[in-house]
Design a protein around this motif. Structure first.
Motif, short mmCIF file in Angstrom:
data_model
loop_
_atom_site.label_atom_id
_atom_site.label_comp_id
_atom_site.label_asym_id
_atom_site.label_seq_id
_atom_site.Cartn_x
_atom_site.Cartn_y
_atom_site.Cartn_z
N CYS A 92 0.80 -1.23 0.00
CA CYS A 92 0.00 0.00 0.00
C CYS A 92 0.84 1.29 0.00
O CYS A 92 1.58 1.57 0.95
N CYS A 132 -8.43 -3.93 4.38
CA CYS A 132 -7.20 -4.64 4.06
C CYS A 132 -6.39 -4.89 5.33
O CYS A 132 -6.67 -4.32 6.37
N CYS A 360 -2.49 -1.48 -4.46
CA CYS A 360 -3.72 -1.78 -3.71
C CYS A 360 -4.57 -2.81 -4.43
O CYS A 360 -5.49 -2.47 -5.16
N ASN A 362 -6.66 -4.55 -3.10
CA ASN A 362 -8.00 -4.57 -2.48
C ASN A 362 -9.01 -3.71 -3.21
O ASN A 362 -10.20 -3.95 -3.15
#
Ligand code: SF4
Lengths: 414, 258
Positions: A92, A132, A360, A362
């Motif tokens: 991230c 996450c 990312c 997610n």
């Protein structure tokens, strides 16, 4: 082909009110941090903010700070600082940019809000892993740095249907964080204050939902790029009256535009859905790129992530558990597919952009065949652009531009 | 006054090479030129136009319309309109193969996969990600490392008897693998065939292909053996236009005519 210099995008006048809201919010936090007036909790963007309000905490959301590191384009130089202490460039880039900023002692807050020198120091950090696992790692790092407690809710992933057992487990975890939080707050959770925050959060969520729904009008009064900044109060101010007041103003302006048939673009020839995160450092560039092609990016999965329709003050813990588990990001792929399909239909969309954000996974929903499945089912074409939310080393502007232009050219010619 | 020799011009300024194509109203290719784009795109585009006009025995006055495309499409001083390279490749290829096709263009810096339906409508397209693996740049990078000129690669690859398989995804890792194989005493033709094979693999994994596959781009133009290898790899005949490197420029000229 696009000519970005000539793009006419109608700005919303209430954007200024949103800006003022954010300024007040950060100054209030800064004051509290400076004179220790009020305890400060750091909270994840879809974390249990209402509980914190029920104990009188002011809440600060590091993700918003990271997004600012992105929009100010500070992130790319800061990410390597976090990489150097062991946080991979593949994880991230909110986390790496934010930790990098801390290591360097810099913040975009001081650029934007005069007099603010740093983010407000936390008394406690509160996460929910519904989005996450990275948030837990991120907050734990700060917990150690500031020597303050870190508490959290461990959520589910890939939830197809939210069942009573999901609710029971998450609600129990939420109840369990109350005691450690009370210790930090130095006071008890006030059930009335808590319930009131839930009521206000719900109202804020309903208003934000209505604002986003206004984009179903043709032409749309709103663009996704505006939405990414207008959503600020829904993230940081949920549970407060001020956020509600801000969205009432915004909604009124959007409804007025719809009544007058005024679109955000002077000419809207194509209606695009954006899936995935924005590229924060390229908001303006992307807005102009699409605008010049008379393509309005009208709706997104991302901006809709702060809609919590299940919140119910009568049953605060359980309804929070539901609201924070019902979120798109927590759900299974078939749920997500149907969700996007409904949005395409509701907003009358011609094309989809998937942003595959390198750091990312997610929020990048294009990695398991969804674009192909949705194209087959709906006949709506899509384009995947490779990029990142914050790390500008992971994108090629030229390639994005060519891809987007070719995609809109394809829509035009078909 | 009517123009007795109307000419439609397509200019494709790629990151690696600039291509110009001149068509007459019957779509006959009268003149063309390919040159390294270099650092001054405008000058290169001018040069290519001049030499194409010379080849066509035509003059600037004969030009009816110019459409530019490619990475440097905005740097062409004499172009009136620009189109994306995706659109131009699609148009150029469909002109030669008017049926449902999957176009694979292996360019100097990027690869494209474009799908057209039977009416020439674009269904979808993809460009490679930021990495240059599988593009012409990959072979260009390997050529000095192996001390083998680019133009000799095709001939060498054909002489391979035992291809060396390279496993990496990335250009830098592949280079290390190549060095490893040299150290192990592997033969150069086998390594070069391995490089071709890795280009093919990178392209194949970009998308699923339809029945008719058209292969274009500079890499294909200069390495026809790659087409043979690709045919073996996917188990079907591949269509290659007469000037595989010019399809984008030809498509731009067709846009100029439209
Ligand atoms: S959801 Fe993505 S961007 Fe947000 S904190 Fe997690 S990894 Fe970072």
């Amino acid at each position: 082909m696009s000519d970005e210099k000539k793009v006419a995008i109608r700005r919303l006048s209430t954007a200024k009110d949103m800006g003022k809201f954010m300024a007040d919010y950060y100054y209030e936090l800064d004051d509290a941090a400076k004179d220790d007036k009020q305890k400060i909790a750091w909270c994840t963007s879809v974390g249990p903010a209402e509980i914190l309000r029920g104990m009188g905490f002011l809440t600060y959301f590091p993700e918003t700070h990271s997004a600012m590191l992105g929009t100010t384009r500070m992130a790319t130089d800061l990410i390597p600082k976090a990489n150097a202490i062991g946080y991979s460039p593949d994880i991230c880039s909110y986390l790496t940019a934010d930790i990098g900023a801390f290591l360097e002692g810099v913040t975009p807050l001081s650029k934007v809000f005069k007099g603010i020198e740093s983010p407000p120091k936390p008394d406690v950090l509160v996460f929910n892993t519904n989005q996450c696992r990275d948030v837990q790692d991120w907050f734990s790092w700060y917990g150690e740095k500031f020597n303050v407690p870190v508490v959290g809710v461990h959520s589910y992933v890939g939830v197809k249907e939210v069942t009573p057992s999901h609710i029971t487990s998450i609600a129990r975890q939420m109840e369990n964080i109350v005691e450690p939080l009370e210790k930090v707050a130095g006071r008890k959770l006030d059930m009335d204050e808590f319930k009131h925050a839930v009521t206000l959060s719900r109202e804020c969520s309903d208003l934000w939902e209505k604002c986003l729904a206004a984009a179903s009008a043709t032409p749309s009064p709103l663009t996704f790029f505006d939405g990414t900044t207008l959503m600020g109060p829904a993230v940081v101010g949920r549970g407060t009256q001020k956020a509600i007041d801000a969205y009432k103003l915004l909604l009124a302006e959007l409804e007025e535009r719809v009544d007058q048939g005024l679109g955000a673009l002077e000419e809207e020839r194509h209606r695009i859905y954006w899936d995935g995160m924005p590229v924060w450092g390229r908001l303006g560039m992307h807005s102009k790129l699409f605008g010049a092609l008379k393509a309005n990016v009208i709706a997104s999965t991302y901006c809709s992530s702060w809609i919590f329709s299940a919140l119910d003050a009568e049953d605060p813990f359980n309804s929070m558990a539901r609201a924070y588990t019902e979120l798109f990001i927590v759900r299974s792929d078939d749920y997500k597919e149907q969700y996007i399909k409904d949005k395409l239909d509701y907003f009358n969309v011609d094309g989809i952009i998937y942003h595959d954000a390198k750091t990312c996974p997610n929020n990048s929903n294009c990695r398991y065949g969804m674009p192909q499945r949705l194209a087959e089912e709906t006949g709506i074409p899509s384009l995947t652009i490779n990029g990142d939310l914050n790390d500008l080393r992971l994108l090629s502007d030229e390639q994005t531009k060519t891809n987007v232009e070719a995609f809109i050219e394809q829509l035009e010619e078909n | 006054m009517t123009n007795p020799n109307p000419i439609y011009v397509g200019v494709d300024v790629g990151a690696s090479r600039t291509k110009v194509a001149l068509l007459n109203p019957e779509c006959k290719l009268l003149g063309h030129c390919v040159k390294k784009s270099g650092t001054d795109f405008t000058a290169t585009a001018d040069f290519c136009l001049e030499s194409s006009l010379k080849m066509a025995d035509a003059s600037v006055r004969d030009m009816v319309k110019v459409v530019s495309t490619g990475y440097g499409r905005k740097n062409v001083s004499y172009s009136e309109e620009s189109k994306t390279e995706i659109g131009c490749h699609a148009k150029g290829c469909y002109y030669y193969y008017p049926r449902a096709i999957t176009i694979i263009d292996i360019g100097g810096q990027d690869n494209k996969v474009i799908k057209l339906d039977a009416t020439g409508r674009r269904i979808s397209f993809k460009m490679n990600r930021k990495c240059s693996a599988g593009t012409g740049a990959f072979l260009e990078e390997m050529s000095p490392r192996l001390d083998i000129p680019l133009e000799e690669m095709d001939g060498l690859a054909r002489r391979s008897t035992e291809m060396v398989k390279l496993g990496s995804f990335c250009t830098v890792f592949s280079a290390t693998e190549v060095l490893e194989n040299i150290r192990k005493g592997k033969k150069i033709p086998d390594i070069i065939k391995g490089l071709f094979h890795s280009v093919i693999k990178r392209v194949i994994e970009m998308d699923a292909f339809t029945e008719n596959v058209v292969l274009t781009g500079g890499v294909v133009a200069h390495n026809p053996y790659l087409v043979t290898m690709m045919e073996e790899f996917i188990g079907k005949k591949i269509l290659v236009p007469e000037h595989p490197q010019l399809t984008g420029a030809i498509g731009a000229a067709l846009y100029a005519m439209a």
